[in-house]
Enzyme design. Structure first.
Site, PDB file in Angstrom:
ATOM      1  CE1 TYR A  36      39.882  28.412  25.881  1.00  0.00           C
ATOM      2  CE2 TYR A  36      39.775  30.554  26.650  1.00  0.00           C
ATOM      3  CZ  TYR A  36      39.650  29.122  27.142  1.00  0.00           C
ATOM      4  OH  TYR A  36      39.606  28.761  28.243  1.00  0.00           O
ATOM      5  CG  ASP A  55      33.990  34.977  23.005  1.00  0.00           C
ATOM      6  OD1 ASP A  55      33.926  35.851  23.563  1.00  0.00           O
ATOM      7  OD2 ASP A  55      34.495  33.779  23.239  1.00  0.00           O
ATOM      8  CE  LYS A 108      40.361  36.919  29.013  1.00  0.00           C
ATOM      9  NZ  LYS A 108      40.086  36.078  27.834  1.00  0.00           N
TER      10      LYS A 108
HETATM   11  C1  LIG Z   1      39.299  34.361  28.089  1.00  0.00           C
HETATM   12  C2  LIG Z   1      38.098  34.238  27.069  1.00  0.00           C
HETATM   13  C3  LIG Z   1      37.176  33.445  27.355  1.00  0.00           C
HETATM   14  C4  LIG Z   1      37.051  32.790  28.686  1.00  0.00           C
HETATM   15  O1  LIG Z   1      37.009  33.674  29.782  1.00  0.00           O
HETATM   16  P1  LIG Z   1      36.975  33.052  31.260  1.00  0.00           P
HETATM   17  O2  LIG Z   1      36.783  34.178  31.991  1.00  0.00           O
HETATM   18  O3  LIG Z   1      38.634  32.579  30.935  1.00  0.00           O
HETATM   19  O4  LIG Z   1      36.544  31.991  31.337  1.00  0.00           O
HETATM   20  C5  LIG Z   1      36.135  33.235  26.179  1.00  0.00           C
HETATM   21  N1  LIG Z   1      36.407  33.941  25.202  1.00  0.00           N
HETATM   22  C6  LIG Z   1      37.396  34.726  24.913  1.00  0.00           C
HETATM   23  C7  LIG Z   1      37.415  35.413  23.452  1.00  0.00           C
HETATM   24  C8  LIG Z   1      38.302  34.886  25.589  1.00  0.00           C
HETATM   25  O5  LIG Z   1      39.591  35.468  25.325  1.00  0.00           O
END
Ligand SMILES: *Cc1c(COP(=O)(O)O)cnc(C)c1O
Length: 427
Positions: A142, A237, A265
């Site tokens: 994701y 990511d 995060k």
């Molecule tokens: C949570 C998440 C996102 C998106 O971040 P948001 O702050 O919710 O937009 C992108 N990449 C990864 C790996 C994530 O876990």
């Protein structure tokens, strides 16, 4: 009617599905979500006043626990000085310096307001810099809800059973090539088919959105070699793994360095903050230096930056990574033992303080295996733990998070509860 039930009814009337992010609706586990009123350290307290040991940590950010005094103080102080200016501020420079010092492949970094914004912007930059349009992502990873990423997008979408979203234009989705996680051969085939067209490969260096799935030996190194050979941008990511696995994230842990890194995060310490960064060469393609556009009224917002800075300072001073990793190991081993004692099949994936327990008897290395592993047993586990005062993510395709606020007693208690619960479920 309980307070949560009445709030739920009110919310459903005026908010789509009652929630501001789909996973909060507990669709995968049934029943109505409980409304949380406050958090302190390792605990959350719901509107009925029930207290839980929290392993969700707001889905990852709260490595220092809820309402950490240093973070609260930093936010209070920042708020008193003005919440936003739309002009550069001292702490943005300080935070960027800390990120650059901590994350090995990042020489220059742009602050944004969410992980989604970070990945969308990183992909635009990769496309702009290479003049190519295609992107390779991995099944079950994701990367936020940007159009190019809402293809085979992991937990939230999986849980709802809608892997693709209406509203994403077909011609754009077609530019996203999807390979199974840990399958270098599939990536190689895409490059062989489109040697001059792939702008970027984006990957969670430890997958966290199909449950926790570590990279197989050589997987990240292989991606590095392929992207270099074909002139494509490698994007890690690290929105989950950044400052979670260690200060330098997964890239430091595995010694593989991407061209661009996305963060969020933990970086924001519980406030809306994201970032993307990389080599000066690539980052200088961004406006106002270069032609690739990206902007934000609240980018580098003083409250978010203050929370992020306070969090990074605390992490640097404490270096808690070994401690939280061994606490997590104790928790996960305890839960596995509880399952095995009850003759319930179970396996776990864990990297540092990031983990997922699967009620399944074979290892999980990709999405297809996770999908076989997550069953109704998870629902019984979730509901039972909830009733016993343990707050878990309401889907089997999620990670659990341990932080500095979890005490040894929290871990012991969580293991005891699991023994009791799984003993009943197994018998
Ligand atoms: C949570 C998440 C996102 C998106 O971040 P948001 O702050 O919710 O937009 C992108 N990449 C990864 C790996 C994530 O876990």
């Amino acid at each position: 009617m309980s307070e949560s039930e009445s709030l739920w009814e009110r919310s459903c009337r005026v908010i789509p599905g009652g929630v501001n992010s789909p996973v909060r609706a507990w669709k995968a586990v049934g029943g109505e979500p409980r409304f949380l009123a406050r958090g302190s350290g390792s605990r959350v307290i719901d509107e009925e006043g029930r207290e839980y040991i929290d392993y969700v940590a707001s889905w990852g950010p709260l490595i220092l626990g809820h309402a950490h005094p240093a973070v609260v103080e930093a936010v209070e102080e920042a708020a008193r000085k003005g919440t936003t200016f739309g002009a550069p501020t001292r702490k943005e420079a300080e935070l960027a310096e800390r990120i650059v010092a901590a994350v090995p492949s990042v020489d220059s970094v742009r602050l944004v307001s969410s992980g989604t914004e970070a990945t969308m912007s990183a992909l635009r930059l990769a496309r702009g810099a290479t003049g190519r349009d295609r992107v390779i992502k991995f099944d079950g990873c994701y990367h936020g809800h940007g159009d190019s990423f809402l293809v085979a997008a992991g937990s939230g979408a999986l849980t709802l059973g809608v892997p693709d979203s209406p509203g994403v234009p077909g011609p754009l989705a077609e530019l996203t090539l999807v390979a199974p996680y840990n399958d270098l051969g599939a990536v190689e085939s895409f490059f062989a088919e489109y040697p001059q067209e792939i702008a970027a490969v984006i990957v969670e260096p430890v997958a966290g959105n199909m449950g926790c799935v570590p990279p197989a030996e050589g997987f990240l190194e292989g991606l590095r070699a392929l992207t270099s050979r074909y002139g494509s941008v490698l994007i890690f990511d690290e929105v989950i793994t950044g400052f979670r696995l260690q200060m330098g994230g997964a890239q430091e842990r595995y010694g593989v360095y991407p061209d661009l890194t996305t963060m969020g995060k933990v970086l924001g310490g519980g406030l809306p903050l994201g970032a993307y960064g990389g080599t000066t060469n690539l980052m200088s393609q961004l406006a106002p230096e270069g032609p690739v556009y990206q902007a934000g009224t609240l980018s580098g917002n003083p409250l978010a930056v203050a929370a992020g800075l306070a969090t990074l300072k605390e992490l640097e001073a404490r270096d808690p990574y070994e401690e939280i990793s061994s606490k997590t190991a104790r928790l996960v081993d305890g839960w596995l033992q509880a399952a095995h004692a009850a003759q319930i099949p179970a396996t776990a994936n864990r990297v540092g303080s990031l983990f997922t327990l699967f009620f399944h008897d074979a290892p999980i290395t990709c999405l297809a295996e996770a999908q076989v592993a997550v069953s109704d047993r998870f629902v019984d586990w979730f509901q039972g733990m909830l009733e016993s005062g343990v707050w878990l993510a309401p889907s089997g395709f999620e990670c659990g998070f341990v932080g500095t606020a979890h005490s040894e007693e929290d871990i012991d208690r969580s293991v005891e509860i699991a023994h009791r619960l799984l003993g009943n479920l197994g018998g």
